[in-house]
Write a protein that holds these residues in place. Structure first.
Motif, mmCIF file in Angstrom:
data_model
loop_
_atom_site.group_PDB
_atom_site.id
_atom_site.type_symbol
_atom_site.label_atom_id
_atom_site.label_comp_id
_atom_site.label_asym_id
_atom_site.label_seq_id
_atom_site.Cartn_x
_atom_site.Cartn_y
_atom_site.Cartn_z
ATOM 1 N N THR A 21 39.631 27.459 55.541
ATOM 2 C CA THR A 21 38.370 28.038 54.721
ATOM 3 C C THR A 21 39.467 29.752 54.896
ATOM 4 O OG1 THR A 21 37.398 28.011 57.433
ATOM 5 C CG2 THR A 21 37.111 27.266 55.212
ATOM 6 N N SER A 22 40.339 29.795 56.021
ATOM 7 C CA SER A 22 40.917 31.218 56.998
ATOM 8 C C SER A 22 39.503 32.082 56.956
ATOM 9 C CB SER A 22 41.153 32.191 55.704
ATOM 10 O OG SER A 22 42.676 31.381 54.515
ATOM 11 N N SER A 23 38.926 31.185 58.351
ATOM 12 C CA SER A 23 37.883 31.389 59.150
ATOM 13 C C SER A 23 37.679 30.731 60.469
ATOM 14 C CB SER A 23 36.251 31.431 58.645
ATOM 15 O OG SER A 23 35.964 30.255 57.895
ATOM 16 N N TYR A 24 37.415 31.423 61.882
ATOM 17 C CA TYR A 24 37.628 30.824 63.204
ATOM 18 C C TYR A 24 36.313 30.547 62.842
ATOM 19 C CZ TYR A 24 40.844 33.976 64.918
ATOM 20 O OH TYR A 24 42.268 34.430 64.766
ATOM 21 N N ILE A 25 35.864 29.168 63.424
ATOM 22 C CA ILE A 25 34.677 28.382 63.294
ATOM 23 C C ILE A 25 34.930 27.330 65.020
ATOM 24 C CG2 ILE A 25 35.950 27.153 61.535
ATOM 25 C CD1 ILE A 25 37.164 24.366 62.361
ATOM 26 N N THR A 26 33.625 26.949 65.336
ATOM 27 C CA THR A 26 33.243 26.318 66.337
ATOM 28 C C THR A 26 33.613 24.629 66.419
ATOM 29 O OG1 THR A 26 31.117 25.760 66.015
ATOM 30 C CG2 THR A 26 31.721 28.127 67.198
ATOM 31 N N ALA A 67 46.310 34.688 56.624
ATOM 32 C CA ALA A 67 45.384 33.062 55.865
ATOM 33 C C ALA A 67 46.915 32.061 54.771
ATOM 34 C CB ALA A 67 44.844 33.586 54.899
ATOM 35 N N THR A 68 47.417 33.163 54.563
ATOM 36 C CA THR A 68 49.157 32.790 53.814
ATOM 37 C C THR A 68 49.808 31.958 54.505
ATOM 38 O OG1 THR A 68 48.766 35.001 51.508
ATOM 39 C CG2 THR A 68 50.844 33.435 52.039
ATOM 40 N N ALA A 69 50.540 32.525 55.261
ATOM 41 C CA ALA A 69 50.991 31.829 56.743
ATOM 42 C C ALA A 69 50.251 30.098 56.925
ATOM 43 C CB ALA A 69 51.138 32.381 57.871
ATOM 44 N N ASP A 70 49.401 30.334 57.216
ATOM 45 C CA ASP A 70 48.401 29.258 57.799
ATOM 46 C C ASP A 70 48.491 27.521 57.209
ATOM 47 O OD1 ASP A 70 48.045 30.105 60.284
ATOM 48 O OD2 ASP A 70 46.247 30.390 59.885
ATOM 49 N N ALA A 95 49.208 23.442 55.590
ATOM 50 C CA ALA A 95 48.678 22.405 55.498
ATOM 51 C C ALA A 95 49.651 21.716 54.863
ATOM 52 C CB ALA A 95 47.164 23.571 54.867
ATOM 53 N N ASP A 96 48.299 19.639 55.132
ATOM 54 C CA ASP A 96 49.119 18.374 54.531
ATOM 55 C C ASP A 96 49.003 18.936 52.552
ATOM 56 O OD1 ASP A 96 49.117 16.077 57.527
ATOM 57 O OD2 ASP A 96 50.397 18.471 56.785
ATOM 58 N N SER A 97 49.763 18.081 51.613
ATOM 59 C CA SER A 97 49.362 18.065 50.840
ATOM 60 C C SER A 97 48.697 17.261 51.169
ATOM 61 C CB SER A 97 50.782 18.249 50.190
ATOM 62 O OG SER A 97 51.561 16.784 50.533
ATOM 63 N N GLY A 98 48.632 15.989 51.416
ATOM 64 C CA GLY A 98 47.882 14.743 51.453
ATOM 65 C C GLY A 98 46.255 15.485 51.978
ATOM 66 N N GLY A 99 45.703 16.448 52.202
ATOM 67 C CA GLY A 99 44.315 17.157 52.308
ATOM 68 C C GLY A 99 43.627 16.627 53.153
ATOM 69 N N ARG A 120 39.836 29.573 70.631
ATOM 70 C CA ARG A 120 39.307 29.779 69.402
ATOM 71 C C ARG A 120 40.170 28.989 68.236
ATOM 72 N NH1 ARG A 120 38.200 35.594 67.425
ATOM 73 N NH2 ARG A 120 35.806 33.380 66.571
ATOM 74 N N LEU A 121 39.342 28.164 67.275
ATOM 75 C CA LEU A 121 39.638 27.217 66.419
ATOM 76 C C LEU A 121 40.124 27.847 64.879
ATOM 77 C CD1 LEU A 121 37.954 23.824 67.322
ATOM 78 C CD2 LEU A 121 40.350 24.391 67.774
ATOM 79 N N TYR A 122 40.937 27.820 64.453
ATOM 80 C CA TYR A 122 40.752 28.335 62.947
ATOM 81 C C TYR A 122 41.191 27.319 62.132
ATOM 82 C CZ TYR A 122 43.186 31.609 59.368
ATOM 83 O OH TYR A 122 43.113 32.509 58.804
ATOM 84 N N ASP A 123 40.569 28.008 61.106
ATOM 85 C CA ASP A 123 40.338 26.754 59.958
ATOM 86 C C ASP A 123 41.803 27.317 59.034
ATOM 87 O OD1 ASP A 123 39.626 24.428 58.181
ATOM 88 O OD2 ASP A 123 37.607 24.993 58.216
ATOM 89 N N THR A 124 42.806 26.552 58.648
ATOM 90 C CA THR A 124 43.465 27.085 57.070
ATOM 91 C C THR A 124 43.324 26.873 55.804
ATOM 92 O OG1 THR A 124 44.736 25.110 57.726
ATOM 93 C CG2 THR A 124 45.230 26.977 59.100
#
Length: 198
Positions: free
Chosen positions: A40-45, A12-15, A19-23, A34-38
């Motif tokens: 929320t540090s979780s997998y999403i659909t 999670a720290t690496a991901d 992330a962009d600083s612009g939001g 699988r898709l991973y949301d950096t």
């Protein structure tokens, strides 16, 4: 309810560092699809990604291994699911026509033309929504008020659609003029490359 699996703290720290600083939200796609949301540090659909689109959340999908931008392919997957799962927006004839534009000299211009038309249509929808906001309040809404609103909207909608069609026509004429100018530049003196008259 979407269940997600938490990533390990080091992952999670690496991901989150990517992330962009612009939001802009960073989603990573792994080889197992699988898709991973950096954020929320979780997998999403794909359903979660669709919610992001509907709420206007800025995001980018990157291949976890190569870093390639996969956003368009994910959005196309969502469109495919919508087209096969519910009431389709595109007819078979329309899809075939879109396919015919690929590789055609008009491909780039057609994409721009469709994008501008879609934006104009969205602007019309926003204006209609703004005009009807007060009607959503059950305290204010009555059958008579709703009838008055609809009766008043018929000319407005006709006017808006007339403007939309006129803008669409103007966009197409502008595209023709641009093509003619480009052709004149590339092939000076060749007859038949004159911009159309308005």
């Amino acid at each position: 309810m979407v269940q997600s699996r938490r990533a390990t703290p080091s992952k999670a720290t690496a991901d989150s560092a990517t992330a962009d600083s612009g939001g802009t939200r960073i989603l990573k796609k792994y080889p197992n699809r699988r898709l991973y949301d950096t954020e929320t540090s979780s997998y999403i659909t794909l359903a979660d990604v669709k919610k992001m689109v509907l709420t206007g959340q800025d995001f980018v999908v990157r291949d976890a291994k190569t870093g390639d931008d996969l956003t368009r392919s994910i959005l196309l997957q969502i469109i495919l699911e919508e087209e096969t799962g519910g009431v389709p927006m595109f007819s078979t004839q329309m899809l075939a026509q879109i396919i015919r534009f690929y590789g055609d000299a008009m491909q780039g211009m057609m994409g721009s033309y469709l994008e501008k038309n879609l934006q104009t249509f969205t602007d019309i929808q926003t204006r209609l929504t703004e005009q009807s906001k007060g009607l959503y309040d059950p305290k204010v809404m009555s059958p008579e008020l709703w009838t008055q609103f609809l009766n008043g909207q018929a000319p407005v909608v006709q006017g808006l659609m007339g403007n939309y069609l006129e803008q669409s026509k103007q966009l197409f004429v502008q595209m023709q003029e641009q093509m003619a100018k480009q052709a004149e530049t590339l092939f000076p003196g060749v007859p038949g490359f004159t911009p159309p008259k308005r």
